[in-house]
Motif scaffolding. Structure first.
Motif, PDB file in Angstrom:
ATOM      1  N   ALA A  12       0.851  -1.234   0.145  1.00 22.23           N
ATOM      2  CA  ALA A  12      -0.039   0.126  -0.177  1.00 22.23           C
ATOM      3  C   ALA A  12       0.715   1.195  -0.117  1.00 22.23           C
ATOM      4  O   ALA A  12       1.892   1.172   0.671  1.00 22.23           O
ATOM      5  CB  ALA A  12      -0.869   0.011   1.271  1.00 22.23           C
ATOM      6  N   LYS A  13       0.456   2.261  -0.761  1.00 19.82           N
ATOM      7  CA  LYS A  13       1.020   3.506  -0.623  1.00 19.82           C
ATOM      8  C   LYS A  13       0.953   4.101   0.728  1.00 19.82           C
ATOM      9  O   LYS A  13       0.177   3.942   1.275  1.00 19.82           O
ATOM     10  CB  LYS A  13       0.478   4.438  -1.701  1.00 19.82           C
ATOM     11  N   THR A  14       2.061   4.791   1.205  1.00 21.22           N
ATOM     12  CA  THR A  14       2.302   5.486   2.465  1.00 21.22           C
ATOM     13  C   THR A  14       1.976   7.065   2.523  1.00 21.22           C
ATOM     14  O   THR A  14       2.452   7.560   1.266  1.00 21.22           O
ATOM     15  CB  THR A  14       3.535   5.090   3.106  1.00 21.22           C
ATOM     16  N   ILE A  15       1.365   7.533   3.482  1.00 22.66           N
ATOM     17  CA  ILE A  15       1.202   8.935   3.454  1.00 22.66           C
ATOM     18  C   ILE A  15       2.369   9.482   4.434  1.00 22.66           C
ATOM     19  O   ILE A  15       2.841   9.152   5.313  1.00 22.66           O
ATOM     20  CB  ILE A  15      -0.152   9.049   4.363  1.00 22.66           C
ATOM     21  N   LEU A  16       2.993  10.543   3.689  1.00 23.47           N
ATOM     22  CA  LEU A  16       4.036  11.271   4.264  1.00 23.47           C
ATOM     23  C   LEU A  16       3.031  12.570   5.255  1.00 23.47           C
ATOM     24  O   LEU A  16       2.412  13.353   4.948  1.00 23.47           O
ATOM     25  CB  LEU A  16       4.713  12.105   3.439  1.00 23.47           C
ATOM     26  N   ASP A  17       3.032  12.185   6.573  1.00 22.15           N
ATOM     27  CA  ASP A  17       2.505  13.020   7.608  1.00 22.15           C
ATOM     28  C   ASP A  17       3.608  13.300   8.869  1.00 22.15           C
ATOM     29  O   ASP A  17       4.698  13.382   8.493  1.00 22.15           O
ATOM     30  CB  ASP A  17       1.281  12.344   8.279  1.00 22.15           C
ATOM     31  N   GLY A  18       3.195  14.137   9.557  1.00 21.52           N
ATOM     32  CA  GLY A  18       3.914  14.602  10.735  1.00 21.52           C
ATOM     33  C   GLY A  18       4.838  13.599  11.193  1.00 21.52           C
ATOM     34  O   GLY A  18       5.889  13.812  11.652  1.00 21.52           O
ATOM     35  N   PHE A  19       4.137  12.473  11.706  1.00 21.69           N
ATOM     36  CA  PHE A  19       4.963  11.441  12.424  1.00 21.69           C
ATOM     37  C   PHE A  19       5.842  10.547  11.622  1.00 21.69           C
ATOM     38  O   PHE A  19       6.979  10.385  12.094  1.00 21.69           O
ATOM     39  CB  PHE A  19       3.556  10.125  12.573  1.00 21.69           C
ATOM     40  N   VAL A  20       5.678  10.562  10.294  1.00 21.84           N
ATOM     41  CA  VAL A  20       6.679  10.086   9.339  1.00 21.84           C
ATOM     42  C   VAL A  20       7.967  11.110   9.137  1.00 21.84           C
ATOM     43  O   VAL A  20       9.086  10.415   9.214  1.00 21.84           O
ATOM     44  CB  VAL A  20       6.303   9.708   8.051  1.00 21.84           C
ATOM     45  N   LYS A  62      10.176   5.565   0.222  1.00 21.99           N
ATOM     46  CA  LYS A  62       9.515   4.948   1.263  1.00 21.99           C
ATOM     47  C   LYS A  62       8.165   4.687   0.881  1.00 21.99           C
ATOM     48  O   LYS A  62       7.185   4.484   1.582  1.00 21.99           O
ATOM     49  CB  LYS A  62       9.279   5.981   2.486  1.00 21.99           C
ATOM     50  N   ASN A  63       7.916   4.663  -0.503  1.00 20.59           N
ATOM     51  CA  ASN A  63       6.521   4.347  -1.076  1.00 20.59           C
ATOM     52  C   ASN A  63       5.513   5.433  -0.833  1.00 20.59           C
ATOM     53  O   ASN A  63       4.362   5.061  -0.557  1.00 20.59           O
ATOM     54  CB  ASN A  63       6.154   3.026  -0.803  1.00 20.59           C
ATOM     55  N   LEU A  64       6.072   6.713  -0.692  1.00 20.46           N
ATOM     56  CA  LEU A  64       5.014   7.863  -0.268  1.00 20.46           C
ATOM     57  C   LEU A  64       4.415   8.198  -1.462  1.00 20.46           C
ATOM     58  O   LEU A  64       5.050   8.569  -2.597  1.00 20.46           O
ATOM     59  CB  LEU A  64       5.925   8.870   0.382  1.00 20.46           C
ATOM     60  N   ALA A  65       3.232   8.405  -1.274  1.00 15.24           N
ATOM     61  CA  ALA A  65       2.296   8.952  -2.466  1.00 15.24           C
ATOM     62  C   ALA A  65       1.395  10.267  -2.124  1.00 15.24           C
ATOM     63  O   ALA A  65       0.907  10.641  -2.915  1.00 15.24           O
ATOM     64  CB  ALA A  65       1.497   7.922  -2.870  1.00 15.24           C
ATOM     65  N   THR A  66       1.117  10.466  -0.601  1.00 14.72           N
ATOM     66  CA  THR A  66       0.396  11.611  -0.499  1.00 14.72           C
ATOM     67  C   THR A  66       0.884  12.288   0.670  1.00 14.72           C
ATOM     68  O   THR A  66       1.684  11.764   1.803  1.00 14.72           O
ATOM     69  CB  THR A  66      -1.111  11.005   0.038  1.00 14.72           C
ATOM     70  N   VAL A  67       0.701  13.433   0.688  1.00 13.77           N
ATOM     71  CA  VAL A  67       1.279  14.428   1.813  1.00 13.77           C
ATOM     72  C   VAL A  67       0.169  15.019   2.474  1.00 13.77           C
ATOM     73  O   VAL A  67      -0.913  15.578   2.118  1.00 13.77           O
ATOM     74  CB  VAL A  67       2.255  15.448   1.400  1.00 13.77           C
ATOM     75  N   VAL A  68       0.091  15.056   4.276  1.00 10.68           N
ATOM     76  CA  VAL A  68      -0.719  15.605   4.674  1.00 10.68           C
ATOM     77  C   VAL A  68      -0.341  17.088   5.046  1.00 10.68           C
ATOM     78  O   VAL A  68       0.479  17.199   5.864  1.00 10.68           O
ATOM     79  CB  VAL A  68      -1.051  14.939   6.440  1.00 10.68           C
ATOM     80  N   GLU A  69      -0.755  17.757   4.228  1.00 14.57           N
ATOM     81  CA  GLU A  69      -0.371  19.390   4.024  1.00 14.57           C
ATOM     82  C   GLU A  69      -0.250  20.047   5.368  1.00 14.57           C
ATOM     83  O   GLU A  69       0.610  20.903   5.678  1.00 14.57           O
ATOM     84  CB  GLU A  69      -0.937  19.969   2.880  1.00 14.57           C
ATOM     85  N   ASN A  76       9.904   8.396  -4.578  1.00 16.12           N
ATOM     86  CA  ASN A  76       8.546   8.129  -4.274  1.00 16.12           C
ATOM     87  C   ASN A  76       7.728   8.467  -5.166  1.00 16.12           C
ATOM     88  O   ASN A  76       7.788   8.443  -6.042  1.00 16.12           O
ATOM     89  CB  ASN A  76       8.171   8.865  -3.041  1.00 16.12           C
ATOM     90  N   ALA A  77       6.306   8.902  -4.749  1.00 15.11           N
ATOM     91  CA  ALA A  77       5.332   9.314  -5.941  1.00 15.11           C
ATOM     92  C   ALA A  77       4.627  10.509  -5.359  1.00 15.11           C
ATOM     93  O   ALA A  77       3.465  10.453  -5.369  1.00 15.11           O
ATOM     94  CB  ALA A  77       4.261   8.071  -6.294  1.00 15.11           C
ATOM     95  N   LEU A  78       5.645  11.521  -5.215  1.00 14.34           N
ATOM     96  CA  LEU A  78       4.899  12.777  -4.461  1.00 14.34           C
ATOM     97  C   LEU A  78       5.283  13.893  -5.451  1.00 14.34           C
ATOM     98  O   LEU A  78       6.073  14.001  -6.447  1.00 14.34           O
ATOM     99  CB  LEU A  78       5.891  13.058  -3.448  1.00 14.34           C
TER     100      LEU A  78
END
Length: 139
Positions: free
Chosen positions: A6-14, A35-42, A59-61
Motif C-alpha cells: 500500500a502507498k504510504t502517507i507522508l504526515d507529521g509522524f513520518v 518509502k513508497n510515499l504517495a500523499t502528503v498531509v499538508e 517516491n510518488a510525491l
C-alpha cells in the motif's frame, strides 16, 4: 510482494521519525527516500517550521505540498514520476536548491519553476525537456 504494498502517507509522524528529533520545530534535516510515499498531509507541514533540507526522492510525491515548509532551502524530489508542476505562486520563499531529476517533466515545468523567488540551483536531468525548450527560458 513489495510491488503490491500500500502507498504510504507522508504526515507529521513520518517526518518526525525520519528527522530523529523529538519535536517538529527541532527538525532541520529529513530523508525519506524510497518509502513508497504517495500523499502528503499538508496541514502537518506547518509544524516543521525550521526544516531546511528534505529528500523524498524515489517516491510518488508532487512538489506542490512542500510550499508549506517556510524554512526549506533544499528539496530533493528525484524519481517521483512527476509529469507537471502546478503554478507555484506562493511558498518556497527560501528554496535555493531543487532536484527534480528523473521525473517526466517537459518544458512547461520549467516555466512554472521560474516563479520560485530565490531558486539558484535546479537539477532537471533525465526528464523530457528538449534543447529547444531550454533556449526559450529567460534567465
Amino acid at each position: 510482494t513489495a510491488m503490491n504494498a500500500a502507498k504510504t502517507i507522508l504526515d507529521g509522524f513520518v517526518l518526525l521519525a525520519a528527522s530523529g528529533m523529538e519535536f517538529p520545530d527541532d527538525a532541520r534535516v529529513v530523508s525519506a527516500v524510497n518509502k513508497n510515499l504517495a500523499t502528503v498531509v499538508e496541514e502537518d507541514l506547518d509544524y516543521f517550521s525550521n526544516l531546511s533540507f528534505l529528500d523524498v526522492s524515489e517516491n510518488a510525491l508532487d512538489i506542490f505540498p512542500f510550499r508549506y515548509l517556510p524554512s526549506l532551502v533544499e528539496l530533493r524530489l528525484a524519481a517521483n514520476m512527476i509529469t507537471k508542476i502546478r503554478p507555484l505562486t506562493d511558498g518556497f520563499d527560501n528554496l535555493f536548491y531543487l532536484d527534480l531529476s528523473y521525473n517526466r517533466l517537459g518544458y512547461d515545468a520549467l516555466v512554472a519553476l521560474t516563479q520560485l523567488p530565490v531558486l539558484r540551483e535546479l537539477d532537471v536531468s533525465g526528464n523530457e525537456i528538449s534543447e529547444v525548450g531550454w533556449s526559450r527560458i529567460a534567465c
